[in-house]
Write an enzyme that holds these catalytic residues in place. Sequence first.
Site, mmCIF file in Angstrom:
data_model
loop_
_atom_site.group_PDB
_atom_site.id
_atom_site.type_symbol
_atom_site.label_atom_id
_atom_site.label_comp_id
_atom_site.label_asym_id
_atom_site.label_seq_id
_atom_site.Cartn_x
_atom_site.Cartn_y
_atom_site.Cartn_z
ATOM 1 N N ASP A 16 -2.354 0.894 -4.016
ATOM 2 C CA ASP A 16 -2.857 -0.521 -4.546
ATOM 3 C C ASP A 16 -4.854 -0.146 -4.734
ATOM 4 O O ASP A 16 -5.086 -0.401 -4.610
ATOM 5 C CB ASP A 16 -2.741 -1.384 -3.560
ATOM 6 C CG ASP A 16 -3.359 -1.020 -1.970
ATOM 7 O OD1 ASP A 16 -3.232 0.000 -1.480
ATOM 8 O OD2 ASP A 16 -3.864 -2.225 -1.190
ATOM 9 N N SER A 70 1.290 -1.294 0.316
ATOM 10 C CA SER A 70 0.047 -0.083 -0.113
ATOM 11 C C SER A 70 0.665 1.367 0.506
ATOM 12 O O SER A 70 1.732 1.567 -0.652
ATOM 13 C CB SER A 70 -1.273 0.008 1.517
ATOM 14 O OG SER A 70 -1.428 0.889 0.789
ATOM 15 N N ASP A 80 -4.058 5.894 -3.028
ATOM 16 C CA ASP A 80 -2.638 5.124 -2.736
ATOM 17 C C ASP A 80 -1.904 3.710 -4.082
ATOM 18 O O ASP A 80 -2.892 4.083 -4.579
ATOM 19 C CB ASP A 80 -3.248 4.449 -1.009
ATOM 20 C CG ASP A 80 -3.851 3.272 -1.131
ATOM 21 O OD1 ASP A 80 -3.995 3.100 -2.607
ATOM 22 O OD2 ASP A 80 -3.848 2.802 -0.250
ATOM 23 N N ASP A 99 -7.415 1.103 -2.856
ATOM 24 C CA ASP A 99 -8.124 0.635 -1.819
ATOM 25 C C ASP A 99 -8.608 1.793 -1.797
ATOM 26 O O ASP A 99 -9.953 1.532 -0.600
ATOM 27 C CB ASP A 99 -7.611 0.023 -0.673
ATOM 28 C CG ASP A 99 -6.663 -0.477 -0.299
ATOM 29 O OD1 ASP A 99 -5.903 0.544 -0.486
ATOM 30 O OD2 ASP A 99 -7.114 -1.260 0.734
#
Length: 457
Positions: free
Chosen positions: A246, A99, A244, A248
């Site tokens: 990734d 992340s 961000d 999510d």
Amino acid sequence: MTTTLTCFKAYDIRGKLGTELNEDIAYKIGRAYGQIYRPQRVVIGCDIRLSSEALKQATIRGLNDAGVDVLDLGMTGTEEVYFGAFHLDVQGGIEITASHNPMDYNGMKLVRENSRPISADTGLKDIQALAECADFKAVEHKGHCQKYNILPEFIEHLIGYIDPAKIRPLKLVMNAGNGAAGHVIDALEQKFQQLNIPVEFIKIHNEADGTFPHGIPNPILPENRESTRQAVLIHKADMGIAWDGDFDRCFLFDEKGQFIEGYYIVGLLAQAFLLKQKGEKIVHDPRLVWNTLDILEQYQGTAVQSKSGHAFIKDVMREHNAVYGGEMSAHHYFRDFAYCDSGMIPWLLAIVVLSETKQSLSSLVEEMIAKFPCSGEINFKVQDTAVTIQKIFDYYQAQKPEIDRTDGVSLDFGAWRFNVRASNTEPLLRLNIESRRDRHPQAMQHYIDELTAIIQS
């Protein structure tokens, strides 16, 4: 021989490359996951970090050696793995991602069938124990791996959250931060054009690049917001969206280029759901709560508090069948997305609200911000988080605040409140403060200074 693995955290896996997480450890995690849960088939994907592909291949080898078939989704965001795990005929999923952690870190997010989270309370410790002792059983038939492109199905699902005919002309800045979001942004742009949705995409840092030439994509840090802000102002956009690594989590900027704290977006999305269906349950975390509770009172929703962290929020949402759950850290969870968090659904819902209300984003959130100002999350590096939290508690105990220990410690003094907790993913102490502006209009900086002095003393 048992090896202690330090990359296992409260609700996922994060570790420093080489020492805490490497291909050998990834293999053992894949093998342990397969042996414990015995799924027939799982999906796997990875973010754009330079180490992610090799860690993914090692995890696939571990899964295959445990007899598990694997669908390799390629370079994906975490929510594409979540989507695959509830949309396809599979019994679990793994995303290789760190992340927003520094360059020399990586990690994993693991789910079971229907994207049910695996956390320290629900099986992650079992995987850790088996990976540490490496007591792996031989299997009769090894699994195999095949590539699978989930993007078309994922895009169809996302479009289901909007009514194309009702979207008004909008101009949006999209900042993927050179993370994994770019390919989804491109596909959505193409879909919007096919459906004649009058939205213009202004894309910056859209190319996936694991060297992160513009810094680790983490817009929660003030220093990472300037490129989105400037693009909104230059292009006179209606909204800016930044993700961000990734993707999510998504972060919204209004038409003036101002960053909107995730806390107020929770209120905005809760409002959007409750306008459709009164009485729905909304899950929130304990860090900042007053605005969310105020919105739920206005729009007849039911508040349910959960410990912070995706695994905990999802479990509470399932337990209460909540339509939506939101964290001030910009994680937003949706019942129709198998209770998982998505960084794409929030901005799609936001353009629905902008279109239906014919208001600007700034006008939609300014009343919330005025009533319940907040500090934003302030992070401190301390020697011992537990000792520091106790020191803070001891300092304020005499004032007889309301105490809540759902996550760390929350102290409520009526005119202001704060939450202080240890991070689940980094060696940090996290502080959030909010106040009621009608009681103490200029007090926020005083509270910040006071608590900073206690923490750093």
